[in-house]
Design a protein around this motif. Sequence first.
Motif, PDB file in Angstrom:
ATOM      1  N   ASP A   1       1.206  -1.311   0.290  1.00  0.00           N
ATOM      2  CA  ASP A   1       0.345  -0.010   0.270  1.00  0.00           C
ATOM      3  C   ASP A   1       0.765   1.452  -0.059  1.00  0.00           C
ATOM      4  O   ASP A   1       0.898   2.659  -0.854  1.00  0.00           O
ATOM      5  CB  ASP A   1      -0.692  -0.006   0.997  1.00  0.00           C
ATOM      6  CG  ASP A   1      -2.168  -0.917   0.991  1.00  0.00           C
ATOM      7  OD1 ASP A   1      -2.083  -1.153  -0.094  1.00  0.00           O
ATOM      8  OD2 ASP A   1      -2.402  -1.363   2.347  1.00  0.00           O
ATOM      9  N   LEU A   2       2.161   0.907   0.558  1.00  0.00           N
ATOM     10  CA  LEU A   2       3.162   1.864   0.787  1.00  0.00           C
ATOM     11  C   LEU A   2       3.972   2.338  -0.837  1.00  0.00           C
ATOM     12  O   LEU A   2       3.615   3.989  -0.750  1.00  0.00           O
ATOM     13  CB  LEU A   2       3.945   2.227   2.292  1.00  0.00           C
ATOM     14  CG  LEU A   2       4.703   3.317   2.729  1.00  0.00           C
ATOM     15  CD1 LEU A   2       4.026   4.553   2.571  1.00  0.00           C
ATOM     16  CD2 LEU A   2       6.315   2.842   3.944  1.00  0.00           C
ATOM     17  N   LEU A   3       4.125   1.229  -0.712  1.00  0.00           N
ATOM     18  CA  LEU A   3       4.425   1.751  -2.362  1.00  0.00           C
ATOM     19  C   LEU A   3       3.622   1.950  -3.141  1.00  0.00           C
ATOM     20  O   LEU A   3       3.893   3.050  -4.367  1.00  0.00           O
ATOM     21  CB  LEU A   3       5.427   0.441  -2.319  1.00  0.00           C
ATOM     22  CG  LEU A   3       6.280   0.076  -4.141  1.00  0.00           C
ATOM     23  CD1 LEU A   3       6.924   1.209  -4.172  1.00  0.00           C
ATOM     24  CD2 LEU A   3       7.226  -0.990  -4.236  1.00  0.00           C
ATOM     25  N   THR A   4       2.620   1.775  -3.665  1.00  0.00           N
ATOM     26  CA  THR A   4       1.983   2.479  -4.688  1.00  0.00           C
ATOM     27  C   THR A   4       0.998   3.307  -4.655  1.00  0.00           C
ATOM     28  O   THR A   4       0.887   4.102  -5.025  1.00  0.00           O
ATOM     29  CB  THR A   4       0.431   1.153  -4.297  1.00  0.00           C
ATOM     30  OG1 THR A   4      -0.194   0.860  -3.194  1.00  0.00           O
ATOM     31  CG2 THR A   4       1.159  -0.198  -5.300  1.00  0.00           C
TER      32      THR A   4
ATOM     33  N   LEU B   1      12.801  -1.446  12.078  1.00  0.00           N
ATOM     34  CA  LEU B   1      13.962  -0.837  13.022  1.00  0.00           C
ATOM     35  C   LEU B   1      12.349  -0.701  13.755  1.00  0.00           C
ATOM     36  O   LEU B   1      11.593  -0.327  13.683  1.00  0.00           O
ATOM     37  CB  LEU B   1      13.863   0.223  12.197  1.00  0.00           C
ATOM     38  CG  LEU B   1      15.179   1.311  11.555  1.00  0.00           C
ATOM     39  CD1 LEU B   1      15.512   2.758  11.246  1.00  0.00           C
ATOM     40  CD2 LEU B   1      16.368   0.794  12.272  1.00  0.00           C
ATOM     41  N   PRO B   2      12.614  -0.767  14.971  1.00  0.00           N
ATOM     42  CA  PRO B   2      11.588  -0.916  15.895  1.00  0.00           C
ATOM     43  C   PRO B   2      10.621   0.835  16.506  1.00  0.00           C
ATOM     44  O   PRO B   2      11.753   1.322  16.495  1.00  0.00           O
ATOM     45  CB  PRO B   2      12.291  -1.275  16.927  1.00  0.00           C
ATOM     46  CG  PRO B   2      13.982  -0.939  17.620  1.00  0.00           C
ATOM     47  CD  PRO B   2      13.923  -1.219  15.631  1.00  0.00           C
ATOM     48  N   SER B   3       9.686   0.816  16.144  1.00  0.00           N
ATOM     49  CA  SER B   3       8.899   1.713  16.360  1.00  0.00           C
ATOM     50  C   SER B   3       7.484   1.724  16.042  1.00  0.00           C
ATOM     51  O   SER B   3       7.435   0.235  15.505  1.00  0.00           O
ATOM     52  CB  SER B   3       9.606   2.668  14.597  1.00  0.00           C
ATOM     53  OG  SER B   3       8.539   3.770  14.351  1.00  0.00           O
ATOM     54  N   ALA B   4       6.999   2.645  16.188  1.00  0.00           N
ATOM     55  CA  ALA B   4       5.367   2.498  16.622  1.00  0.00           C
ATOM     56  C   ALA B   4       4.847   2.177  14.836  1.00  0.00           C
ATOM     57  O   ALA B   4       3.792   2.388  14.783  1.00  0.00           O
ATOM     58  CB  ALA B   4       4.681   3.825  17.108  1.00  0.00           C
ATOM     59  N   PHE B   5       5.690   2.686  13.717  1.00  0.00           N
ATOM     60  CA  PHE B   5       5.044   3.301  12.412  1.00  0.00           C
ATOM     61  C   PHE B   5       6.473   2.238  11.911  1.00  0.00           C
ATOM     62  O   PHE B   5       7.658   2.125  12.136  1.00  0.00           O
ATOM     63  CB  PHE B   5       5.383   4.381  11.518  1.00  0.00           C
ATOM     64  CG  PHE B   5       4.481   5.494  13.190  1.00  0.00           C
ATOM     65  CD1 PHE B   5       2.792   5.112  12.112  1.00  0.00           C
ATOM     66  CD2 PHE B   5       4.249   6.179  14.317  1.00  0.00           C
ATOM     67  CE1 PHE B   5       1.872   6.013  13.368  1.00  0.00           C
ATOM     68  CE2 PHE B   5       3.940   7.412  14.578  1.00  0.00           C
ATOM     69  CZ  PHE B   5       2.093   6.911  14.359  1.00  0.00           C
ATOM     70  N   ALA B   6       6.239   1.725  10.805  1.00  0.00           N
ATOM     71  CA  ALA B   6       6.628   1.351   9.383  1.00  0.00           C
ATOM     72  C   ALA B   6       7.544   2.130   8.777  1.00  0.00           C
ATOM     73  O   ALA B   6       7.950   2.141   7.912  1.00  0.00           O
ATOM     74  CB  ALA B   6       5.783   0.862   8.722  1.00  0.00           C
ATOM     75  N   VAL B   7       8.359   2.289   9.455  1.00  0.00           N
ATOM     76  CA  VAL B   7       9.854   3.025   9.370  1.00  0.00           C
ATOM     77  C   VAL B   7      10.737   2.464   7.982  1.00  0.00           C
ATOM     78  O   VAL B   7      10.445   3.367   6.843  1.00  0.00           O
ATOM     79  CB  VAL B   7      10.193   3.633  10.485  1.00  0.00           C
ATOM     80  CG1 VAL B   7      12.283   4.316  10.183  1.00  0.00           C
ATOM     81  CG2 VAL B   7       9.604   4.338  11.684  1.00  0.00           C
ATOM     82  N   THR B   8      11.271   1.135   8.498  1.00  0.00           N
ATOM     83  CA  THR B   8      11.367   0.327   7.515  1.00  0.00           C
ATOM     84  C   THR B   8      11.387   0.324   6.059  1.00  0.00           C
ATOM     85  O   THR B   8      11.140   0.473   4.647  1.00  0.00           O
ATOM     86  CB  THR B   8      11.735  -0.663   7.721  1.00  0.00           C
ATOM     87  OG1 THR B   8      12.652  -1.015   9.321  1.00  0.00           O
ATOM     88  CG2 THR B   8      12.461  -1.581   6.211  1.00  0.00           C
ATOM     89  N   ASP B   9       9.344   0.373   6.128  1.00  0.00           N
ATOM     90  CA  ASP B   9       8.506   0.110   4.806  1.00  0.00           C
ATOM     91  C   ASP B   9       8.813   1.373   4.198  1.00  0.00           C
ATOM     92  O   ASP B   9       8.623   1.586   3.175  1.00  0.00           O
ATOM     93  CB  ASP B   9       7.270   0.053   5.033  1.00  0.00           C
ATOM     94  CG  ASP B   9       7.039  -1.780   5.513  1.00  0.00           C
ATOM     95  OD1 ASP B   9       7.824  -1.927   5.925  1.00  0.00           O
ATOM     96  OD2 ASP B   9       6.059  -2.272   6.137  1.00  0.00           O
TER      97      ASP B   9
ATOM     98  N   HIS C   1      -0.208   4.162   7.185  1.00  0.00           N
ATOM     99  CA  HIS C   1       0.312   3.079   6.562  1.00  0.00           C
ATOM    100  C   HIS C   1       0.160   2.278   8.027  1.00  0.00           C
ATOM    101  O   HIS C   1       0.145   0.491   7.799  1.00  0.00           O
ATOM    102  CB  HIS C   1       1.708   3.067   6.159  1.00  0.00           C
ATOM    103  CG  HIS C   1       2.399   1.986   5.589  1.00  0.00           C
ATOM    104  ND1 HIS C   1       1.535   1.028   4.396  1.00  0.00           N
ATOM    105  CD2 HIS C   1       3.444   1.176   6.194  1.00  0.00           C
ATOM    106  CE1 HIS C   1       1.906   0.106   4.620  1.00  0.00           C
ATOM    107  NE2 HIS C   1       2.849   0.231   5.179  1.00  0.00           N
ATOM    108  N   GLY C   2       0.499   2.978   8.832  1.00  0.00           N
ATOM    109  CA  GLY C   2      -0.018   1.800   9.985  1.00  0.00           C
ATOM    110  C   GLY C   2       1.433   1.274  10.326  1.00  0.00           C
ATOM    111  O   GLY C   2       2.334   1.901  10.721  1.00  0.00           O
ATOM    112  N   ALA C   3       0.941   0.051  11.848  1.00  0.00           N
ATOM    113  CA  ALA C   3       2.273  -0.126  12.887  1.00  0.00           C
ATOM    114  C   ALA C   3       3.286  -1.128  11.869  1.00  0.00           C
ATOM    115  O   ALA C   3       3.351  -1.779  10.688  1.00  0.00           O
ATOM    116  CB  ALA C   3       2.073  -0.819  13.762  1.00  0.00           C
TER     117      ALA C   3
END
Length: 449
Positions: free
Chosen positions: A3-6, A27-35, A390-392
């Motif tokens: 979803d993030l990429l599109t 990476l450990p985070s509340a959000f999908a930083v690596t994504d 994008h979420g967690a």
Amino acid sequence: MTDLLTSIQAALGLPRTPIPFTSSGALPSAFAVTDLACASMAAAGQAISELLHQQTGRLPPLEVDRRLASFWFATSLRPIGWSVPPLWDKIAGDYETHDGWIRLHTNAPHHRSAAEQVLGHCFDRSAMAAKVARWAKSDLEHAVVEAGGCAAEMRSWQQWLAHPQGLAVNAEPLIHFTTNDGGASTTWQGSVAQPLTGLKVLDLTRVLAGPIASRFLAGMGADVLRIDPPHWSEPGVVPEVTLGKRCARLDLHDATDRAVFETLLKDADILLHGYRADALERLGYGTAERQRLTPGLIDVCLNAYGWSGPWQNRRGFDSLVQMSSGIAEAGMGWKQADKPMPLPVQALDHATGYLMAASAIRLLAERLRCGRGGSARLSLARTAKVLIEHGAGTDEPLRAENQDDQGLLIEQTPWGPAHRLHAPLKITGTPLQWVLPATELGSHRAQWW
């Protein structure tokens, strides 16, 4: 991730093509930083791939390494026998007011001076904390901003959604493209190995998103000339972001330097700038003047809080936008902490930097097709919306498929030797490669090669 990429591909007008991501974890985070790291780098790579397809008929495949992308969103440099100076000023950071939290950004001397104009001179954080504790967070944010400084109270995402600036920036597109009728050369001088060879990039950006964008363009072969004011310094990030560039200084309040700048701008293909929305206008280089000086210019603009609403001219940085938009508050809940918890890296800066680079490349492809220049506007706060919605992310630790993925590329810098990590993005036949090592600001003449 899909979803993030599109979403990013759609914003850039790129085909919604799946792109492989190697290695695993995040990476450990509340959000999908690596994504976000992978998707933004993939978008920049896909923009290059589509440019090559347009110019050569060949569409090279690409992939992004999740582990290396995560590292590059922190730092790609590993000094050997020396240390990068601290990123933050001694009194920069989060403070508790009597009704919540606020962040003061004091890295630049004039921003620290503005905060101390409101709060009084402070030698250390404990003295600053005692002064801040007497304030209400909204009152202090307003007072520091009015004094010409940088501050942000901690808000939740829901509060940001209801805030006038949140409403404004969240209604903006992720990337706002426009085209102009100015004519420009339509001859591609690049190659498969270095697609941006022959392009002149005039970089007026500073910490941190814009320099990430110009670093990527340099790695694809562009001639990047960074221009800073006479006394500007950002020692904590210079070794990271000046890779591949030449760096000069000009005073745009000085008539002689303005003449030099205008000569540079007339020959530029791409202009990157991260001034507040009204800053170049006040210097006499508004949109109309830039297009007059350089017909066909590719003009990529960045600010912190967006291009509409009451804060469109407000000073801002990644860490402040995280406080304003609810990211730090969400991290506090995710970590069950008693203080704001930002992202583990300055992901808004890095991601927006790659989106700026991708935007410049998309505008270049359009100019090569039609002979028209164009502009793109992006903001850290609008990138924040993409990340939040994008979420967690996942709690899976980062793992390499190839244990040699960090590499041992030796770079001889002015500060000493260093290892530079291998690039996370791999485009078949088109490696990211930088001819010049990182360098000090102001170490070159203000002229094109």
